[in-house]
Design an enzyme around this catalytic site. Structure first.
Site, mmCIF file in Angstrom:
data_model
loop_
_atom_site.group_PDB
_atom_site.id
_atom_site.type_symbol
_atom_site.label_atom_id
_atom_site.label_comp_id
_atom_site.label_asym_id
_atom_site.label_seq_id
_atom_site.Cartn_x
_atom_site.Cartn_y
_atom_site.Cartn_z
ATOM 1 N N ALA A 66 0.828 -1.203 0.000
ATOM 2 C CA ALA A 66 0.000 0.000 0.000
ATOM 3 C C ALA A 66 0.863 1.254 0.000
ATOM 4 C CB ALA A 66 -0.919 0.001 1.224
ATOM 5 N N ASP A 67 0.231 2.362 -0.367
ATOM 6 C CA ASP A 67 0.863 3.666 -0.293
ATOM 7 C C ASP A 67 -0.226 4.693 -0.012
ATOM 8 O OD1 ASP A 67 3.444 5.189 -0.721
ATOM 9 O OD2 ASP A 67 2.070 6.308 -2.005
#
Length: 184
Positions: A66-67
């Site tokens: 994720a980011d």
């Protein structure tokens, strides 16, 4: 094996909340994105870059990467590199609305799912002294937009949210869970 490809203590905390065994693995990734990419698409793009770095998984491994970014007026605010940059970010965020976008990539063998989740965050006014005190005490240098919603600043400055609180923490865990259930 479920693998979380993130060093983030907040993402790890959220994954533990699912009561599904997982392990943490990380890879160094170049997070450069095309300059003409729409700001709201950047986190999903980077989440996929992070997933692509894991080329040593077996077909039964499930990888989650994720980011998260904060966006104001189409400008991305990632992690601050200094106290001054954190001050500048929080001064921009205070007394206005911004969005937090988290991009997620989930992979198992040839199956690939990626998506973004967006939350509107309404910040109350803050004084320079409050901002400085928060930065000194909480050192938010590992957080997009220079703040953690689960910390003091979230208690006093977040007027309300439109969307997922957990997304603002760094992982839309409700959606991650639903997508994990789809994998066979």
């Amino acid at each position: 094996m479920l693998i979380l490809g993130s060093k983030s203590p907040r993402r790890q905390e959220l994954m533990r909340g699912l009561d599904i065994p997982f392990e943490v693995r990380t890879k160094t990734t170049d997070e450069t994105y095309p300059i003409d990419l729409d700001a709201e698409r950047v986190p999903e793009y980077i989440a996929n870059l992070k997933a692509d770095a894991f080329n040593d998984l077996n077909d039964e491994d499930v990888l989650v990467t994720a980011d998260t970014v904060v966006i104001v007026d189409e400008k991305i605010y990632g992690k601050p590199h200094s106290k001054e940059e954190a001050m500048e970010m929080l001064k921009i965020l205070q007394n206005r609305t911004h969005i937090v976008v988290t991009g997620v990539s989930i992979r198992k063998g040839e199956q690939k799912i990626s998506f973004s989740d967006t939350t509107k965050v309404h910040f109350a006014p803050l004084t320079d002294e409050e901002i400085e005190c928060y930065i000194e005490r909480y050192k938010p240098f590992d957080k997009a937009g220079a703040y953690g919603v689960q910390e003091w600043i979230g208690y006093v400055a977040v007027d309300h949210l439109e969307g997922s609180y957990f997304n603002v923490m760094g992982l839309p865990i409700h959606r991650v869970y639903q997508e994990l259930k789809k994998l066979r």
